[in-house]
Design an enzyme around this catalytic site. Structure first.
Site, PDB file in Angstrom:
ATOM      1  N   GLU A 101      49.379  35.151  33.824  1.00 23.19           N
ATOM      2  CA  GLU A 101      48.646  35.531  32.610  1.00 23.19           C
ATOM      3  C   GLU A 101      48.265  37.003  32.627  1.00 23.19           C
ATOM      4  O   GLU A 101      47.967  37.555  33.688  1.00 23.19           O
ATOM      5  CB  GLU A 101      47.333  34.749  32.545  1.00 23.19           C
ATOM      6  CG  GLU A 101      47.508  33.298  32.302  1.00 23.19           C
ATOM      7  CD  GLU A 101      46.177  32.562  32.415  1.00 23.19           C
ATOM      8  OE1 GLU A 101      46.194  31.344  32.275  1.00 23.19           O
ATOM      9  OE2 GLU A 101      45.146  33.207  32.661  1.00 23.19           O
ATOM     10  N   CYS A 114      44.007  43.091  31.537  1.00 20.83           N
ATOM     11  CA  CYS A 114      43.663  42.369  32.754  1.00 20.83           C
ATOM     12  C   CYS A 114      44.972  41.800  33.303  1.00 20.83           C
ATOM     13  O   CYS A 114      45.656  41.042  32.616  1.00 20.83           O
ATOM     14  CB  CYS A 114      42.676  41.269  32.378  1.00 20.83           C
ATOM     15  SG  CYS A 114      42.321  40.148  33.707  1.00 20.83           S
ATOM     16  N   CYS A 121      46.832  31.256  43.674  1.00 23.58           N
ATOM     17  CA  CYS A 121      45.970  31.988  44.618  1.00 23.58           C
ATOM     18  C   CYS A 121      45.646  31.076  45.795  1.00 23.58           C
ATOM     19  O   CYS A 121      45.393  29.881  45.614  1.00 23.58           O
ATOM     20  CB  CYS A 121      44.678  32.410  43.922  1.00 23.58           C
ATOM     21  SG  CYS A 121      43.594  33.395  44.972  1.00 23.58           S
ATOM     22  N   CYS A 125      38.784  29.371  45.230  1.00 24.27           N
ATOM     23  CA  CYS A 125      37.370  29.394  44.835  1.00 24.27           C
ATOM     24  C   CYS A 125      37.112  28.193  43.917  1.00 24.27           C
ATOM     25  O   CYS A 125      37.957  27.850  43.081  1.00 24.27           O
ATOM     26  CB  CYS A 125      37.032  30.692  44.115  1.00 24.27           C
ATOM     27  SG  CYS A 125      37.347  32.130  45.134  1.00 24.27           S
ATOM     28  N   CYS A 128      37.275  28.459  39.802  1.00 21.06           N
ATOM     29  CA  CYS A 128      38.356  29.236  39.182  1.00 21.06           C
ATOM     30  C   CYS A 128      39.605  28.371  38.987  1.00 21.06           C
ATOM     31  O   CYS A 128      40.067  27.727  39.937  1.00 21.06           O
ATOM     32  CB  CYS A 128      38.667  30.426  40.099  1.00 21.06           C
ATOM     33  SG  CYS A 128      40.095  31.380  39.574  1.00 21.06           S
ATOM     34  N   GLY A 172      45.188  35.585  40.988  1.00 20.14           N
ATOM     35  CA  GLY A 172      45.509  36.046  42.338  1.00 20.14           C
ATOM     36  C   GLY A 172      44.534  37.044  42.919  1.00 20.14           C
ATOM     37  O   GLY A 172      43.678  37.594  42.221  1.00 20.14           O
ATOM     38  N   GLU A 173      44.671  37.239  44.212  1.00 16.65           N
ATOM     39  CA  GLU A 173      43.805  38.157  44.953  1.00 16.65           C
ATOM     40  C   GLU A 173      44.592  39.443  45.259  1.00 16.65           C
ATOM     41  O   GLU A 173      45.470  39.452  46.121  1.00 16.65           O
ATOM     42  CB  GLU A 173      43.341  37.461  46.257  1.00 16.65           C
ATOM     43  CG  GLU A 173      42.642  38.348  47.242  1.00 16.65           C
ATOM     44  CD  GLU A 173      41.477  39.157  46.656  1.00 16.65           C
ATOM     45  OE1 GLU A 173      40.615  38.576  45.981  1.00 16.65           O
ATOM     46  OE2 GLU A 173      41.445  40.387  46.872  1.00 16.65           O
ATOM     47  N   SER A 204      39.738  44.075  41.610  1.00  9.31           N
ATOM     48  CA  SER A 204      38.672  43.092  41.832  1.00  9.31           C
ATOM     49  C   SER A 204      39.055  42.210  43.013  1.00  9.31           C
ATOM     50  O   SER A 204      40.189  41.754  43.115  1.00  9.31           O
ATOM     51  CB  SER A 204      38.510  42.240  40.571  1.00  9.31           C
ATOM     52  OG  SER A 204      37.539  41.247  40.760  1.00  9.31           O
ATOM     53  N   SER A 227      33.646  40.295  43.613  1.00  7.06           N
ATOM     54  CA  SER A 227      33.210  39.044  42.976  1.00  7.06           C
ATOM     55  C   SER A 227      32.224  38.380  43.914  1.00  7.06           C
ATOM     56  O   SER A 227      32.611  37.723  44.875  1.00  7.06           O
ATOM     57  CB  SER A 227      34.419  38.135  42.732  1.00  7.06           C
ATOM     58  OG  SER A 227      35.314  38.781  41.866  1.00  7.06           O
ATOM     59  N   LEU A 228      30.954  38.547  43.635  1.00  7.56           N
ATOM     60  CA  LEU A 228      29.912  38.118  44.585  1.00  7.56           C
ATOM     61  C   LEU A 228      29.510  36.655  44.319  1.00  7.56           C
ATOM     62  O   LEU A 228      29.669  35.801  45.187  1.00  7.56           O
ATOM     63  CB  LEU A 228      28.710  39.057  44.469  1.00  7.56           C
ATOM     64  CG  LEU A 228      27.649  38.902  45.551  1.00  7.56           C
ATOM     65  CD1 LEU A 228      28.173  39.351  46.899  1.00  7.56           C
ATOM     66  CD2 LEU A 228      26.384  39.692  45.188  1.00  7.56           C
ATOM     67  N   HIS A 229      28.949  36.415  43.174  1.00  7.86           N
ATOM     68  CA  HIS A 229      28.604  35.071  42.675  1.00  7.86           C
ATOM     69  C   HIS A 229      27.527  34.315  43.460  1.00  7.86           C
ATOM     70  O   HIS A 229      27.062  33.268  43.000  1.00  7.86           O
ATOM     71  CB  HIS A 229      29.842  34.189  42.531  1.00  7.86           C
ATOM     72  CG  HIS A 229      30.972  34.849  41.794  1.00  7.86           C
ATOM     73  ND1 HIS A 229      30.791  35.753  40.769  1.00  7.86           N
ATOM     74  CD2 HIS A 229      32.323  34.775  41.949  1.00  7.86           C
ATOM     75  CE1 HIS A 229      31.958  36.169  40.326  1.00  7.86           C
ATOM     76  NE2 HIS A 229      32.899  35.604  41.021  1.00  7.86           N
ATOM     77  N   ASN A 304      33.187  30.580  32.113  1.00 11.33           N
ATOM     78  CA  ASN A 304      34.081  29.802  31.249  1.00 11.33           C
ATOM     79  C   ASN A 304      34.379  28.484  31.934  1.00 11.33           C
ATOM     80  O   ASN A 304      35.097  28.468  32.941  1.00 11.33           O
ATOM     81  CB  ASN A 304      35.424  30.534  31.086  1.00 11.33           C
ATOM     82  CG  ASN A 304      35.366  31.568  30.009  1.00 11.33           C
ATOM     83  OD1 ASN A 304      34.982  31.298  28.888  1.00 11.33           O
ATOM     84  ND2 ASN A 304      35.751  32.773  30.374  1.00 11.33           N
ATOM     85  N   CYS A 347      40.498  32.522  33.634  1.00  6.38           N
ATOM     86  CA  CYS A 347      41.690  32.949  34.358  1.00  6.38           C
ATOM     87  C   CYS A 347      42.447  31.750  34.906  1.00  6.38           C
ATOM     88  O   CYS A 347      41.884  30.904  35.571  1.00  6.38           O
ATOM     89  CB  CYS A 347      41.254  33.848  35.492  1.00  6.38           C
ATOM     90  SG  CYS A 347      42.412  33.935  36.821  1.00  6.38           S
TER      91      CYS A 347
HETATM   92  C1  LIG Z   1      40.330  35.586  38.593  1.00  2.05           C
HETATM   93  S1  LIG Z   1      39.607  36.707  39.649  1.00  2.05           S
HETATM   94  C2  LIG Z   1      40.981  37.713  40.185  1.00  2.05           C
HETATM   95  C3  LIG Z   1      40.582  38.833  41.083  1.00  2.05           C
HETATM   96  C4  LIG Z   1      40.110  38.431  42.463  1.00  2.05           C
HETATM   97  N1  LIG Z   1      40.827  37.365  43.018  1.00  2.05           N
HETATM   98  C5  LIG Z   1      38.636  38.133  42.453  1.00  2.05           C
HETATM   99  O1  LIG Z   1      38.265  36.985  42.736  1.00  2.05           O
HETATM  100  O2  LIG Z   1      37.863  39.050  42.183  1.00  2.05           O
HETATM  101  C6  LIG Z   1      38.765  37.809  38.544  1.00  2.05           C
HETATM  102  C7  LIG Z   1      37.355  37.426  38.210  1.00  2.05           C
HETATM  103  O3  LIG Z   1      37.334  36.259  37.403  1.00  2.05           O
HETATM  104  C8  LIG Z   1      36.255  35.464  37.806  1.00  2.05           C
HETATM  105  N2  LIG Z   1      36.455  34.090  37.332  1.00  2.05           N
HETATM  106  C9  LIG Z   1      37.260  33.149  37.834  1.00  2.05           C
HETATM  107  N3  LIG Z   1      37.155  32.009  37.141  1.00  2.05           N
HETATM  108  C10 LIG Z   1      36.253  32.237  36.151  1.00  2.05           C
HETATM  109  C11 LIG Z   1      35.703  31.450  35.106  1.00  2.05           C
HETATM  110  N4  LIG Z   1      36.081  30.191  34.930  1.00  2.05           N
HETATM  111  N5  LIG Z   1      34.782  32.010  34.284  1.00  2.05           N
HETATM  112  C12 LIG Z   1      34.402  33.284  34.447  1.00  2.05           C
HETATM  113  N6  LIG Z   1      34.888  34.095  35.416  1.00  2.05           N
HETATM  114  C13 LIG Z   1      35.800  33.570  36.266  1.00  2.05           C
HETATM  115  C14 LIG Z   1      36.303  35.635  39.292  1.00  2.05           C
HETATM  116  O4  LIG Z   1      35.150  35.219  39.933  1.00  2.05           O
HETATM  117  C15 LIG Z   1      36.498  37.121  39.433  1.00  2.05           C
HETATM  118  O5  LIG Z   1      35.282  37.819  39.366  1.00  2.05           O
HETATM  119  S1  SF4 Z   2      38.379  33.865  41.831  1.00  2.00           S
HETATM  120 FE1  SF4 Z   2      39.961  35.263  42.532  1.00  2.00          FE
HETATM  121  S2  SF4 Z   2      40.155  34.807  44.707  1.00  2.00           S
HETATM  122 FE2  SF4 Z   2      39.048  33.108  43.824  1.00  2.00          FE
HETATM  123  S3  SF4 Z   2      40.637  31.597  43.384  1.00  2.00           S
HETATM  124 FE3  SF4 Z   2      40.324  32.802  41.509  1.00  2.00          FE
HETATM  125  S4  SF4 Z   2      41.843  34.389  41.640  1.00  2.00           S
HETATM  126 FE4  SF4 Z   2      41.664  33.542  43.681  1.00  2.00          FE
END
Ligand SMILES: C[S@@+](CC[C@H](N)C(=O)[O-])C[C@H]1O[C@@H](n2cnc3c(N)ncnc32)[C@H](O)[C@@H]1O
Ligand code: SF4
Length: 357
Positions: A101, A114, A121, A125, A128, A172-173, A204, A227-229, A304, A347
């Protein structure tokens, strides 16, 4: 049908994995001038030609060699969803048929893309959608570059604007595909092509301390988002398995190193998950972490929801109180409402669906 399946015979080589110097050597081996390699390089990277025959000014002997020994992998927009807020989410088909995507996000003068860096990945997490897919492979530099190229064309067509910013926040990371990500950045910043300045590119990461240091050592002017959370190890371990081997203490040290070494911007990303990380105590912990690292901004992000897991977005009063607490205590924090809510915004949601359909 994936492009490569009908064009690429066994043994043919992917022309886009070769450098400008390599292409000059290939031109010489065809008995033509090395500058023909430059013509090809410019055409496939900056002009986005979709076949060797479409490259203007190629000598016949060089073209013949290319057609017999090399293939030009194509990346294309397979489908797209338009949100009412202007966001356009695209499913991109890679030359082997896999899907990722990319999202185009217009906001004021900014036109952000983006991009994805991997198919799926491996970090899994818990919140996600991409984390629920297996990692199938890393993207090659040209596949990352092409996402920006294709969405830049879309931005011009839909909004008469060019892409100004790139964020590696798709599937992906990126720090686990380090070499190809940096090679893509090299091409995305090329002034003869997309010309996006490194200071407008953000990588990121879920937090891999060793690779944050490697990015600092690379020395480019790229921005970093962590991405702390969750700002305590127990909670973070629960939702991000990577934290078990990259604790908050290690990440803090890596961010300090990154900040001192590069001076580049660092942001913290913090998704608010209902009754999980949105309490006043969570806000206090986040503030403390923020005060101990060289961070410019905290992005508080609306979650989301996805089908695979029961997490919900934080409720409005908790969200507002959380943001207020940070602001009143002097943090530079910004509440980010979700973009593209009326489409499959999270994502991995859209490509995940199309992959399984
Ligand atoms: C998909 S990740 C890709 C980059 C990298 N892997 C990372 O975790 O930062 C990009 C951002 O999207 C956030 N993210 C993933 N799933 C999400 C969701 N359902 N709603 C909002 N943000 C989300 C992640 O926590 C991260 O901050
Ligand atoms: S938040 Fe980033 S590192 Fe975590 S599963 Fe999604 S894409 Fe991978």
């Amino acid at each position: 049908m994936p492009y490569a399946m009908y064009l690429c015979r066994p043994g043919m080589k992917n022309i886009r994995t070769y450098s400008r110097n390599d292409l000059q050597d290939i031109a010489l081996s065809a008995g033509v001038k090395a500058t023909q390699g430059n013509v090809l390089f410019h055409a496939i990277w900056n002009l986005g030609v979709r076949s060797f025959e479409a490259v203007e000014g190629l000598n016949a002997a060089f073209l013949q060699l290319l057609l017999t020994e090399y293939f030009l992998p194509l990346t294309q927009i397979q489908s797209r969803q338009h949100s009412k807020d202007g966001t356009i989410k695209c499913v991109i088909q890679l030359h082997d048929g896999l899907l990722v995507e990319s999202v185009l996000i217009p906001a004021g003068k900014r036109m952000t893309v983006c991009v994805s860096s991997q198919v799926g990945c491996s970090l899994s997490c818990k919140f996600c959608a991409t984390g629920f897919m297996d990692r199938q492979r890393n993207l090659l530099a040209h596949e990352i570059h092409d996402q920006v190229f294709l969405l830049n064309e879309l931005a011009q067509e839909q909004y008469a604007a060019r892409v100004s910013n790139v964020v590696f926040m798709g599937m992906g990371e990126p720090l686990l595909n380090f070499r190809e990500v940096l090679a893509a950045v090299e091409r995305i910043q090329d002034q003869r092509g997309l010309s996006v300045a490194p200071k407008r590119i953000t990588v990121s990461t879920a937090g891999i301390a060793k690779m944050i240091r490697a990015l600092a050592d690379d020395g480019r002017k790229l921005n970093l988002a962590l991405s702390l959370h969750a700002a305590n190890d127990r909670k973070r371990n629960e939702i991000m398995a990577i934290n078990e081997t990259n604790s908050l203490g290690e990440l803090k040290d890596a961010l300090e190193y990154f900040g001192a070494r590069t001076g580049n911007d660092i942001t913290l990303e913090y998704i608010l998950l209902r009754n999980f990380n949105d309490s006043p105590e969570d806000a206090q912990e986040l503030l403390e972490f923020y005060r101990n690292v060289p961070v410019h901004l905290i992005n508080i992000i609306e979650y989301n929801p996805i089908d695979e897991v029961a997490f919900l977005p934080s409720e409005k009063d908790r969200t507002d109180a959380f943001a207020q607490y940070l602001l009143l205590n002097g943090a530079n924090a910004c509440l980010r409402r979700s973009r593209g809510k009326d489409i499959d915004a999270a994502c991995g949601q859209l490509a995940g669906k199309e992959q399984t359909e």
